[in-house]
Write a protein that holds these residues in place. Structure first.
Motif, mmCIF file in Angstrom:
data_model
loop_
_atom_site.group_PDB
_atom_site.id
_atom_site.type_symbol
_atom_site.label_atom_id
_atom_site.label_comp_id
_atom_site.label_asym_id
_atom_site.label_seq_id
_atom_site.Cartn_x
_atom_site.Cartn_y
_atom_site.Cartn_z
ATOM 1 N N UNK A 25 0.828 -1.206 0.000
ATOM 2 C CA UNK A 25 0.000 0.000 0.000
ATOM 3 C C UNK A 25 0.865 1.259 0.000
ATOM 4 N N UNK A 26 1.998 1.206 0.685
ATOM 5 C CA UNK A 26 2.843 2.385 0.878
ATOM 6 C C UNK A 26 3.829 2.618 -0.262
ATOM 7 N N UNK A 27 3.937 1.688 -1.198
ATOM 8 C CA UNK A 27 4.876 1.860 -2.303
ATOM 9 C C UNK A 27 4.540 3.102 -3.125
ATOM 10 N N UNK A 28 5.562 3.775 -3.586
ATOM 11 C CA UNK A 28 5.392 4.892 -4.521
ATOM 12 C C UNK A 28 5.086 4.305 -5.899
ATOM 13 N N UNK A 29 3.992 4.768 -6.514
ATOM 14 C CA UNK A 29 3.683 4.248 -7.849
ATOM 15 C C UNK A 29 4.787 4.593 -8.834
ATOM 16 N N UNK A 30 5.355 5.776 -8.703
ATOM 17 C CA UNK A 30 6.577 6.137 -9.429
ATOM 18 C C UNK A 30 6.422 5.983 -10.944
ATOM 19 N N UNK A 31 5.274 6.427 -11.464
ATOM 20 C CA UNK A 31 5.074 6.397 -12.911
ATOM 21 C C UNK A 31 5.105 5.011 -13.512
ATOM 22 N N UNK A 32 4.725 4.005 -12.726
ATOM 23 C CA UNK A 32 4.742 2.627 -13.210
ATOM 24 C C UNK A 32 5.981 1.853 -12.816
ATOM 25 N N UNK A 145 -4.581 -20.786 3.392
ATOM 26 C CA UNK A 145 -5.364 -19.568 3.579
ATOM 27 C C UNK A 145 -4.981 -18.897 4.892
ATOM 28 N N UNK A 146 -4.788 -17.578 4.847
ATOM 29 C CA UNK A 146 -4.429 -16.792 6.033
ATOM 30 C C UNK A 146 -5.378 -15.603 6.128
ATOM 31 N N UNK A 147 -5.925 -15.385 7.310
ATOM 32 C CA UNK A 147 -6.806 -14.249 7.558
ATOM 33 C C UNK A 147 -6.205 -13.412 8.681
ATOM 34 N N UNK A 148 -6.287 -12.089 8.556
ATOM 35 C CA UNK A 148 -5.706 -11.227 9.577
ATOM 36 C C UNK A 148 -6.553 -9.974 9.760
ATOM 37 N N UNK A 149 -6.495 -9.431 10.965
ATOM 38 C CA UNK A 149 -7.214 -8.211 11.280
ATOM 39 C C UNK A 149 -7.840 -8.300 12.661
ATOM 40 N N UNK A 150 -8.199 -7.145 13.202
ATOM 41 C CA UNK A 150 -8.051 -5.822 12.587
ATOM 42 C C UNK A 150 -6.621 -5.292 12.707
ATOM 43 N N UNK A 151 -6.221 -4.479 11.723
ATOM 44 C CA UNK A 151 -4.920 -3.817 11.757
ATOM 45 C C UNK A 151 -5.027 -2.546 10.928
ATOM 46 N N UNK A 152 -3.956 -1.784 10.870
ATOM 47 C CA UNK A 152 -3.964 -0.535 10.111
ATOM 48 C C UNK A 152 -3.093 -0.658 8.872
ATOM 49 N N UNK A 153 -3.600 -0.131 7.761
ATOM 50 C CA UNK A 153 -2.808 -0.047 6.534
ATOM 51 C C UNK A 153 -2.122 1.307 6.401
ATOM 52 N N UNK A 154 -2.291 2.178 7.402
ATOM 53 C CA UNK A 154 -1.755 3.526 7.289
ATOM 54 C C UNK A 154 -2.639 4.376 6.391
ATOM 55 N N UNK A 155 -2.211 5.579 6.119
ATOM 56 C CA UNK A 155 -2.985 6.449 5.230
ATOM 57 C C UNK A 155 -2.427 6.369 3.816
ATOM 58 N N UNK A 156 -3.261 6.708 2.842
ATOM 59 C CA UNK A 156 -2.846 6.665 1.438
ATOM 60 C C UNK A 156 -3.032 8.046 0.820
ATOM 61 N N UNK A 161 0.772 3.323 -4.375
ATOM 62 C CA UNK A 161 0.149 2.143 -4.968
ATOM 63 C C UNK A 161 -1.204 1.880 -4.329
ATOM 64 N N UNK A 162 -1.305 2.084 -3.005
ATOM 65 C CA UNK A 162 -2.565 1.840 -2.317
ATOM 66 C C UNK A 162 -3.700 2.697 -2.828
ATOM 67 N N UNK A 163 -3.394 3.927 -3.206
ATOM 68 C CA UNK A 163 -4.413 4.849 -3.718
ATOM 69 C C UNK A 163 -4.638 4.647 -5.218
ATOM 70 N N UNK A 164 -3.553 4.647 -5.987
ATOM 71 C CA UNK A 164 -3.671 4.637 -7.442
ATOM 72 C C UNK A 164 -4.078 3.281 -8.003
ATOM 73 N N UNK A 173 -6.701 9.533 5.039
ATOM 74 C CA UNK A 173 -7.423 8.910 6.150
ATOM 75 C C UNK A 173 -6.724 7.626 6.567
ATOM 76 N N UNK A 174 -6.557 7.431 7.861
ATOM 77 C CA UNK A 174 -5.979 6.187 8.353
ATOM 78 C C UNK A 174 -6.872 5.016 7.952
ATOM 79 N N UNK A 175 -6.310 4.087 7.191
ATOM 80 C CA UNK A 175 -7.094 2.956 6.682
ATOM 81 C C UNK A 175 -7.143 1.853 7.744
ATOM 82 N N UNK A 176 -8.031 2.078 8.705
ATOM 83 C CA UNK A 176 -8.229 1.114 9.774
ATOM 84 C C UNK A 176 -9.664 1.241 10.301
#
Length: 256
Positions: A25-32, A145-156, A161-164, A173-176
């Motif tokens: 989610x936190x990766x810079x899209x960086x023009x592809x 199969x793995x399930x997880x939560x609740x947790x925070x993805x941080x803000x986008x 990458x998380x937004x785009x 907004x904090x994604x939690x």
């Protein structure tokens, strides 16, 4: 194929997959120029943390690959240090209460229960197919199969990458609370040399005013990733070094 234990470096696989989601989610899209839109393997190591000894593979976000016979496909070739395990996101999903609210609108505020229900339905109804092959050999996924939560993805923010690519909203907004589910593989002990890792699957669901609905008989997304991984001694590892003309060989160890 030899077996190894499923605990990566003392962490639960649920924790490792949470870390993968935050990384992606936190990766810079960086023009592809990011692991998800990468078409060669040149950006496979973006955000890689050497001290973690866990190399994250990227899947495909939306339709960022090439459509071949109705399947969104991406092929990459890159190096991985021999002392890293490889985390494979075979097929997965995550949702947050703020993102679901942004989709439904303020008049239909979702509850945590509804987001958890989406994760449950995704596993039990929406996933139509899943596969993982290591050096051409199918790996069973029934218990992966793995399930997880609740947790925070941080803000986008736009440009992430998380937004785009993942479409998380709203910006800033904090994604939690976030909840995630998926089929994962952890590959350990690949010998020095070149190996093939293929993974993917397909999803079928419907969209309604109330959110996600049951499958409608039409596959909404089908994808396949083919990664050619050259395992090298740590002292010879060069982040961003990809190998466009190699032939996979050998057999690896699978761990989940």
């Amino acid at each position: 194929m030899p077996s190894v234990k499923a605990q990566p470096k003392g962490q639960s696989l649920a924790q490792v997959t949470k870390d993968w989601w935050r990384w992606s989610v936190d990766l810079d899209r960086n023009g592809g120029a990011n692991p998800f839109e990468d078409t060669t393997g040149a950006y496979a190591s973006a955000g890689h943390m050497p001290d973690s000894h866990m190399f994250y593979l990227a899947g495909i976000a939306g339709n960022t690959g090439t459509a071949i016979d109705g399947v969104t496909t991406q092929s990459r070739a890159f190096e991985v240090p021999a002392n890293d395990a490889i985390l494979v996101p075979v097929i997965n999903t995550a949702e947050t209460v703020p993102d679901y609210e942004a989709y439904l609108g303020k008049s239909k505020v979702p509850t945590i229960d509804k987001v958890e229900q989406y994760i449950y339905d995704w596993k039990n109804s929406y996933v139509q197919d899943k596969f993982l092959l290591v050096d051409g050999k199918p790996v069973p996924l029934d218990n992966s199969y793995v399930e997880s939560g609740p947790f925070s993805l941080g803000s986008v923010e736009p440009g992430d990458v998380g937004y785009d690519l993942f479409g998380l909203r709203p910006a800033g907004t904090e994604q939690q609370p976030a909840f995630a589910g998926g089929y994962w593989g952890v590959i350990k002990g690949l010998g020095v040399g070149t190996h093939s890792i293929e993974f993917g699957g397909s999803i079928d669901y419907s969209l309604t005013d109330a959110g996600f609905g049951p499958p409608d008989g039409t596959v909404d997304f089908s994808y396949k990733v083919v990664d050619t991984v050259t395992v090298v001694p740590p002292s010879h590892y060069h982040p961003g070094h990809h190998h466009p003309n190699v032939t996979p060989c050998g057999t690896g160890l699978f761990d989940r």
